[in-house]
Design a protein around this motif. Structure first.
Motif, PDB file in Angstrom:
ATOM      1  N   GLN A   1     150.522 118.025  25.645  1.00  0.00           N
ATOM      2  CA  GLN A   1     150.562 117.693  27.075  1.00  0.00           C
ATOM      3  C   GLN A   1     150.500 118.964  27.915  1.00  0.00           C
ATOM      4  O   GLN A   1     149.873 119.002  28.978  1.00  0.00           O
ATOM      5  CB  GLN A   1     151.853 116.926  27.387  1.00  0.00           C
ATOM      6  N   LEU A   2     151.131 120.027  27.414  1.00  0.00           N
ATOM      7  CA  LEU A   2     151.137 121.302  28.123  1.00  0.00           C
ATOM      8  C   LEU A   2     149.764 121.968  28.106  1.00  0.00           C
ATOM      9  O   LEU A   2     149.228 122.354  29.151  1.00  0.00           O
ATOM     10  CB  LEU A   2     152.172 122.235  27.486  1.00  0.00           C
TER      11      LEU A   2
ATOM     12  N   VAL B   1     155.745 127.676  33.363  1.00  0.00           N
ATOM     13  CA  VAL B   1     154.548 126.893  33.039  1.00  0.00           C
ATOM     14  C   VAL B   1     153.313 127.547  33.652  1.00  0.00           C
ATOM     15  O   VAL B   1     152.279 127.694  32.992  1.00  0.00           O
ATOM     16  CB  VAL B   1     154.700 125.441  33.534  1.00  0.00           C
ATOM     17  N   ARG B   2     153.406 127.945  34.907  1.00  0.00           N
ATOM     18  CA  ARG B   2     152.261 128.598  35.558  1.00  0.00           C
ATOM     19  C   ARG B   2     151.868 129.882  34.837  1.00  0.00           C
ATOM     20  O   ARG B   2     150.678 130.169  34.670  1.00  0.00           O
ATOM     21  CB  ARG B   2     152.597 128.900  37.019  1.00  0.00           C
ATOM     22  N   GLU B   3     152.845 130.676  34.423  1.00  0.00           N
ATOM     23  CA  GLU B   3     152.536 131.938  33.748  1.00  0.00           C
ATOM     24  C   GLU B   3     151.864 131.692  32.406  1.00  0.00           C
ATOM     25  O   GLU B   3     150.903 132.379  32.036  1.00  0.00           O
ATOM     26  CB  GLU B   3     153.820 132.755  33.553  1.00  0.00           C
ATOM     27  N   ILE B   4     152.327 130.705  31.655  1.00  0.00           N
ATOM     28  CA  ILE B   4     151.674 130.355  30.388  1.00  0.00           C
ATOM     29  C   ILE B   4     150.233 129.925  30.652  1.00  0.00           C
ATOM     30  O   ILE B   4     149.307 130.340  29.942  1.00  0.00           O
ATOM     31  CB  ILE B   4     152.449 129.235  29.670  1.00  0.00           C
ATOM     32  N   TYR B   5     150.032 129.112  31.673  1.00  0.00           N
ATOM     33  CA  TYR B   5     148.679 128.660  31.998  1.00  0.00           C
ATOM     34  C   TYR B   5     147.775 129.838  32.356  1.00  0.00           C
ATOM     35  O   TYR B   5     146.615 129.889  31.945  1.00  0.00           O
ATOM     36  CB  TYR B   5     148.721 127.664  33.155  1.00  0.00           C
ATOM     37  N   ARG B   6     148.280 130.769  33.132  1.00  0.00           N
ATOM     38  CA  ARG B   6     147.444 131.918  33.513  1.00  0.00           C
ATOM     39  C   ARG B   6     147.033 132.724  32.283  1.00  0.00           C
ATOM     40  O   ARG B   6     145.901 133.214  32.212  1.00  0.00           O
ATOM     41  CB  ARG B   6     148.198 132.789  34.512  1.00  0.00           C
TER      42      ARG B   6
ATOM     43  N   VAL C   1     147.315 122.679  39.825  1.00  0.00           N
ATOM     44  CA  VAL C   1     147.198 121.230  39.608  1.00  0.00           C
ATOM     45  C   VAL C   1     147.735 120.852  38.234  1.00  0.00           C
ATOM     46  O   VAL C   1     148.518 119.893  38.088  1.00  0.00           O
ATOM     47  CB  VAL C   1     145.727 120.779  39.752  1.00  0.00           C
ATOM     48  N   PHE C   2     147.335 121.598  37.204  1.00  0.00           N
ATOM     49  CA  PHE C   2     147.791 121.269  35.846  1.00  0.00           C
ATOM     50  C   PHE C   2     149.295 121.490  35.701  1.00  0.00           C
ATOM     51  O   PHE C   2     149.972 120.729  34.999  1.00  0.00           O
ATOM     52  CB  PHE C   2     147.023 122.098  34.819  1.00  0.00           C
ATOM     53  N   ALA C   3     149.833 122.522  36.344  1.00  0.00           N
ATOM     54  CA  ALA C   3     151.279 122.761  36.268  1.00  0.00           C
ATOM     55  C   ALA C   3     152.050 121.612  36.900  1.00  0.00           C
ATOM     56  O   ALA C   3     153.028 121.107  36.323  1.00  0.00           O
ATOM     57  CB  ALA C   3     151.628 124.083  36.954  1.00  0.00           C
ATOM     58  N   GLN C   4     151.620 121.184  38.085  1.00  0.00           N
ATOM     59  CA  GLN C   4     152.314 120.090  38.765  1.00  0.00           C
ATOM     60  C   GLN C   4     152.180 118.781  37.980  1.00  0.00           C
ATOM     61  O   GLN C   4     153.128 117.978  37.914  1.00  0.00           O
ATOM     62  CB  GLN C   4     151.762 119.927  40.183  1.00  0.00           C
ATOM     63  N   THR C   5     151.018 118.567  37.386  1.00  0.00           N
ATOM     64  CA  THR C   5     150.815 117.350  36.597  1.00  0.00           C
ATOM     65  C   THR C   5     151.724 117.339  35.374  1.00  0.00           C
ATOM     66  O   THR C   5     152.342 116.318  35.037  1.00  0.00           O
ATOM     67  CB  THR C   5     149.341 117.252  36.159  1.00  0.00           C
ATOM     68  N   PHE C   6     151.827 118.479  34.683  1.00  0.00           N
ATOM     69  CA  PHE C   6     152.709 118.577  33.513  1.00  0.00           C
ATOM     70  C   PHE C   6     154.160 118.339  33.917  1.00  0.00           C
ATOM     71  O   PHE C   6     154.887 117.592  33.249  1.00  0.00           O
ATOM     72  CB  PHE C   6     152.557 119.953  32.858  1.00  0.00           C
ATOM     73  N   LEU C   7     154.585 118.945  35.017  1.00  0.00           N
ATOM     74  CA  LEU C   7     155.978 118.800  35.444  1.00  0.00           C
ATOM     75  C   LEU C   7     156.294 117.357  35.838  1.00  0.00           C
ATOM     76  O   LEU C   7     157.376 116.840  35.533  1.00  0.00           O
ATOM     77  CB  LEU C   7     156.260 119.748  36.603  1.00  0.00           C
ATOM     78  N   ARG C   8     155.347 116.697  36.520  1.00  0.00           N
ATOM     79  CA  ARG C   8     155.584 115.290  36.879  1.00  0.00           C
ATOM     80  C   ARG C   8     155.696 114.414  35.633  1.00  0.00           C
ATOM     81  O   ARG C   8     156.423 113.419  35.622  1.00  0.00           O
ATOM     82  CB  ARG C   8     154.466 114.780  37.781  1.00  0.00           C
ATOM     83  N   ALA C   9     154.981 114.800  34.576  1.00  0.00           N
ATOM     84  CA  ALA C   9     154.970 113.984  33.360  1.00  0.00           C
ATOM     85  C   ALA C   9     156.223 114.171  32.514  1.00  0.00           C
ATOM     86  O   ALA C   9     156.706 113.208  31.900  1.00  0.00           O
ATOM     87  CB  ALA C   9     153.734 114.316  32.529  1.00  0.00           C
ATOM     88  N   VAL C  10     156.762 115.403  32.453  1.00  0.00           N
ATOM     89  CA  VAL C  10     157.821 115.662  31.467  1.00  0.00           C
ATOM     90  C   VAL C  10     159.117 116.192  32.058  1.00  0.00           C
ATOM     91  O   VAL C  10     160.150 116.184  31.379  1.00  0.00           O
ATOM     92  CB  VAL C  10     157.326 116.647  30.383  1.00  0.00           C
ATOM     93  N   ALA C  11     159.102 116.705  33.287  1.00  0.00           N
ATOM     94  CA  ALA C  11     160.316 117.313  33.826  1.00  0.00           C
ATOM     95  C   ALA C  11     161.355 116.248  34.182  1.00  0.00           C
ATOM     96  O   ALA C  11     161.018 115.139  34.617  1.00  0.00           O
ATOM     97  CB  ALA C  11     159.990 118.158  35.054  1.00  0.00           C
ATOM     98  N   VAL C  12     162.611 116.614  33.979  1.00  0.00           N
ATOM     99  CA  VAL C  12     163.716 115.739  34.360  1.00  0.00           C
ATOM    100  C   VAL C  12     164.163 116.127  35.754  1.00  0.00           C
ATOM    101  O   VAL C  12     164.510 117.294  36.008  1.00  0.00           O
ATOM    102  CB  VAL C  12     164.894 115.878  33.378  1.00  0.00           C
ATOM    103  N   LEU C  13     164.156 115.196  36.679  1.00  0.00           N
ATOM    104  CA  LEU C  13     164.543 115.477  38.055  1.00  0.00           C
ATOM    105  C   LEU C  13     166.044 115.713  38.172  1.00  0.00           C
ATOM    106  O   LEU C  13     166.829 115.047  37.486  1.00  0.00           O
ATOM    107  CB  LEU C  13     164.162 114.314  38.973  1.00  0.00           C
ATOM    108  N   PRO C  14     166.454 116.657  38.999  1.00  0.00           N
ATOM    109  CA  PRO C  14     167.891 116.819  39.267  1.00  0.00           C
ATOM    110  C   PRO C  14     168.458 115.528  39.835  1.00  0.00           C
ATOM    111  O   PRO C  14     167.744 114.745  40.480  1.00  0.00           O
ATOM    112  CB  PRO C  14     167.929 117.955  40.311  1.00  0.00           C
TER     113      PRO C  14
ATOM    114  N   VAL D   1     152.017 135.419  25.475  1.00  0.00           N
ATOM    115  CA  VAL D   1     152.844 134.215  25.582  1.00  0.00           C
ATOM    116  C   VAL D   1     154.203 134.459  24.932  1.00  0.00           C
ATOM    117  O   VAL D   1     155.253 134.079  25.478  1.00  0.00           O
ATOM    118  CB  VAL D   1     152.132 133.004  24.942  1.00  0.00           C
ATOM    119  N   GLU D   2     154.204 135.106  23.768  1.00  0.00           N
ATOM    120  CA  GLU D   2     155.463 135.410  23.110  1.00  0.00           C
ATOM    121  C   GLU D   2     156.351 136.290  23.995  1.00  0.00           C
ATOM    122  O   GLU D   2     157.566 136.104  24.063  1.00  0.00           O
ATOM    123  CB  GLU D   2     155.204 136.103  21.773  1.00  0.00           C
TER     124      GLU D   2
END
Length: 276
Positions: free
Chosen positions: A226-227, A153-158, A258-271, A138-139
């Motif tokens: 949340q992540l 996010v996906r790479e951290i999850y993997r 699924v978890f990546a998309q859920t995290f992004l919907r919860a915390v990501a700022v939309l352009p 991760v580091e």
């Protein structure tokens, strides 16, 4: 069997052991691959004198070198064997089972060798956690370029999934101990060493993402939970859930998405163009 052939490893003169180690370093090979003549020359004695001091068998020298905390050859290094033995114990029976005595027995070395390699039990447990947790990977991911938030996010999850799923199941066992015995000194020793380090790395990445406007400005601890929280929950329970009739588990990669998309919907700022 002669008296000499019964000579124990502890009776091999210390200067002979040191000579074998010097000869090994000079040649760049394990002690077991150093000819006895070379050991004798390094010790300043004849080969016949060396053989008498070894009780007539090469094995006495190998055992003496091993007792000194050095692998003579033919086995993995003491440090590697000890980390693997401790990991197996922790996976099967929890942190409390990884005593130096039991680890030494599993690694086929002495307790003295473990002190020489790790400085004590805390050092051994830290080495086990560093090898079997995702902290180093991760580091490395967070230290590199990560322009695409979703891909990071996906790479951290993997990486988390890999550590939670593979055998020996060290990370799940340590998490279980932390939940069941949070005040245990041994649990505290491991978590005080590595969890601040993990939180610091992820926290800095999240802070950077907030600064460039890709993530909402929320408390770092809550963002980190949340992540990681949903992934930890799913993959810690997954082995048991897989045995429940009628439960249809997604693949690991499907769960990651699924978890990546859920995290992004919860915390990501939309352009701005995507805001409605």
């Amino acid at each position: 069997m002669s008296k000499l052939s019964n000579l124990s490893a502890g009776a091999v003169p210390e200067e002979v052991v040191r000579a074998a180690l010097r000869a090994s370093r000079v040649r760049g090979v394990p002690v077991a691959d150093v000819p006895l003549l070379a050991v004798a020359e390094e010790a300043g004695i004849s080969r016949s004198t060396l053989m008498r001091r070894l009780g007539g068998t090469r094995r006495a020298l190998d055992e003496a070198v091993r007792a000194a905390g050095v692998d003579p050859g033919g086995q993995k290094p003491v440090r590697q064997r000890a980390v693997e033995a401790a990991a197996a114990l922790i996976s099967e029976q929890g942190l409390a089972s990884a005593t130096l005595e039991r680890v030494a027995a599993g690694a086929q070395c002495s307790v003295h060798s473990l002190y020489a390699a790790f400085g004590g039990r805390d050092g051994l447990l830290h080495a086990v956690y560093e090898r079997y947790s995702p902290i180093l990977d991760v580091e490395a991911v967070l230290a590199g370029p990560h322009h695409d938030l979703a891909d990071t996010v996906r790479e951290i999850y993997r990486l988390l999934v890999g550590s939670l799923s593979r055998e020996p199941r060290v990370l799940p066992a340590m998490i279980a101990d932390a939940l069941s015995r949070p005040g245990d000194p041994m649990v505290q020793s491991v978590y005080q060493q590595f969890f601040p380090r993990m939180l610091s790395g992820i926290g800095q990445w999240l802070t950077d993402e907030i600064a460039v406007g890709r993530i909402r400005d929320l408390p770092l601890l809550l963002l980190t939970q949340q992540l990681a929280g949903p992934v930890f929950s799913h993959f810690l329970m997954r082995p048991a859930a897989s045995r429940v009739p009628g439960v249809d588990l997604p693949t690991a990669e499907e769960a990651v998405e699924v978890f990546a998309q859920t995290f992004l919907r919860a915390v990501a700022v939309l352009p701005p163009a995507d805001r409605t």
